[in-house]
Scaffold this motif. Structure first.
Motif, short mmCIF file in Angstrom:
data_model
loop_
_atom_site.label_atom_id
_atom_site.label_comp_id
_atom_site.label_asym_id
_atom_site.label_seq_id
_atom_site.Cartn_x
_atom_site.Cartn_y
_atom_site.Cartn_z
N GLY A 32 0.97 -1.44 0.08
CA GLY A 32 -0.22 0.17 -0.15
C GLY A 32 1.18 1.31 0.00
N LYS A 33 2.23 1.73 -0.06
CA LYS A 33 2.87 2.02 -0.60
C LYS A 33 3.59 2.42 -1.47
N ALA A 34 4.09 4.22 -1.93
CA ALA A 34 5.50 3.43 -2.95
C ALA A 34 6.77 3.59 -2.47
N TYR A 35 7.25 3.38 -3.25
CA TYR A 35 8.94 2.83 -3.32
C TYR A 35 9.67 3.87 -3.94
N CYS A 36 11.07 4.45 -3.27
CA CYS A 36 11.59 4.03 -4.51
C CYS A 36 13.46 3.26 -3.88
N ASP A 37 13.68 2.20 -4.30
CA ASP A 37 13.99 1.56 -3.20
C ASP A 37 13.65 1.24 -2.11
N LYS A 38 14.46 0.84 -1.12
CA LYS A 38 14.30 1.33 0.32
C LYS A 38 13.48 2.25 0.80
N ILE A 39 13.12 2.93 -0.07
CA ILE A 39 12.97 4.11 0.57
C ILE A 39 11.95 5.31 0.68
N GLU A 40 10.68 4.84 1.91
CA GLU A 40 9.19 5.27 1.14
C GLU A 40 8.96 6.95 0.97
N LEU A 41 8.02 6.99 0.28
CA LEU A 41 7.42 8.35 -0.94
C LEU A 41 6.28 8.07 -0.18
N VAL A 42 6.34 9.94 0.11
CA VAL A 42 4.96 10.49 0.30
C VAL A 42 3.92 10.35 -0.54
N PRO A 43 3.50 9.96 -0.15
CA PRO A 43 1.94 10.43 -1.08
C PRO A 43 1.62 11.60 -1.95
N THR A 44 1.85 12.51 -0.77
CA THR A 44 1.38 14.47 -1.11
C THR A 44 2.54 14.73 -1.79
N LYS A 45 4.21 14.23 -1.85
CA LYS A 45 4.83 14.98 -2.22
C LYS A 45 5.24 14.33 -3.77
N ILE A 46 4.50 12.70 -4.13
CA ILE A 46 4.13 12.64 -4.89
C ILE A 46 2.99 13.07 -5.88
N ALA A 47 2.04 13.21 -5.28
CA ALA A 47 1.02 13.87 -5.96
C ALA A 47 1.69 15.37 -6.29
N GLU A 48 2.15 16.34 -6.02
CA GLU A 48 2.75 17.38 -6.08
C GLU A 48 3.54 17.68 -7.08
N ALA A 49 4.68 16.48 -7.28
CA ALA A 49 5.46 16.21 -8.73
C ALA A 49 4.42 16.05 -9.82
N ILE A 50 3.83 15.13 -9.45
CA ILE A 50 3.06 14.77 -10.75
C ILE A 50 1.99 15.73 -11.65
N GLY A 51 1.03 16.61 -10.49
CA GLY A 51 -0.08 17.00 -10.56
C GLY A 51 -1.39 16.51 -10.21
N VAL A 52 -1.47 15.46 -9.68
CA VAL A 52 -3.09 15.02 -9.28
C VAL A 52 -2.60 15.18 -7.97
N ASP A 53 -4.17 15.30 -7.36
CA ASP A 53 -4.31 15.06 -6.07
C ASP A 53 -3.92 13.91 -5.05
N SER A 75 5.49 -4.06 -7.84
CA SER A 75 6.71 -4.39 -6.37
C SER A 75 8.44 -5.34 -6.88
N ALA A 76 8.24 -5.09 -8.43
CA ALA A 76 9.84 -5.51 -8.41
C ALA A 76 10.77 -4.39 -8.95
N LEU A 77 9.90 -3.43 -9.32
CA LEU A 77 10.62 -2.15 -9.86
C LEU A 77 11.95 -1.52 -8.92
N LYS A 78 12.63 -1.18 -9.36
CA LYS A 78 14.21 -0.38 -9.42
C LYS A 78 14.44 0.81 -10.12
N PRO A 79 14.69 1.70 -8.95
CA PRO A 79 14.72 3.04 -9.79
C PRO A 79 16.70 2.72 -10.47
N VAL A 80 16.87 3.52 -11.35
CA VAL A 80 17.92 3.84 -12.30
C VAL A 80 18.14 5.36 -12.25
N ALA A 81 19.33 5.52 -12.38
CA ALA A 81 20.18 6.50 -12.31
C ALA A 81 20.31 6.97 -14.08
N ASN A 82 19.55 8.69 -14.16
CA ASN A 82 20.63 8.69 -15.60
C ASN A 82 22.05 9.47 -15.29
#
Length: 165
Positions: A32-53, A75-82
């Motif tokens: 029920g949560k979003a993660y950048c690898d092991k770092i939990e992301l805050v839904p409010t900040k995700i929403a602000e960045a994407i432009g949604v509620d 659940s298996a996604l991993k971030p990749v640095a550009n």
């Protein structure tokens, strides 16, 4: 994969924007949560960045987890640095190849042209055209790329444009 995501969210355009960004950035969904690898992301900040509620982000996460196939993928996604911008600062060569994404052999043609010129590749990233504005292959090389190599890359079937820096 994108077809499955689009079908799941076809009635929710705001949620599809969330799912697209999660895929593009490698943000995983677990418990029920979003993660950048092991770092939990805050839904409010995700929403602000994407432009949604914020509620749209939470609903998208719930929809992802309610579908067995999507849950396994997200659940298996991993971030990749550009690292392209950092590479420019460090003096490495950066090659951006814009091409027809469905053509076969573009990466092979580009890397062969670099190998034939004796240019070592440090990093390579192919962006999915369904998730990005343009189909782009980014290659960071040990040295700057001469114009003669660009000419060879432009001969690769499907390549439309090449930028070097």
């Amino acid at each position: 994969m994108w077809k499955k995501v689009a079908e799941k969210f076809d009635k929710y355009p705001s949620q599809i924007a969330v799912a697209r960004e999660f895929l593009r950035l490698g943000i995983s969904v677990r418990d029920g949560k979003a993660y950048c690898d092991k770092i939990e992301l805050v839904p409010t900040k995700i929403a602000e960045a994407i432009g949604v509620d914020r509620k749209v982000v939470l609903a998208a996460i719930q929809n992802i987890e309610s579908d067995e196939e999507l849950r396994k993928v997200f659940s298996a996604l991993k971030p990749v640095a550009n690292i392209a911008e950092v590479a420019r600062i460090l003096g490495f060569g950066v090659l951006e190849v814009y091409a027809e994404s469905h053509k076969v052999g573009i990466v092979a043609g580009v890397t062969s042209a670099l190998a034939n010129a004796g240019i070592s590749i440090r990093y390579i990233l192919a962006e999915d055209p369904e998730l990005s504005v343009e189909s782009k292959l980014t290659v960071v090389t040990e040295t700057k790329i001469p114009g003669t190599v660009v000419e060879e890359i432009l001969k690769v079937d499907g390549v439309e444009k090449v930028l070097i820096s």
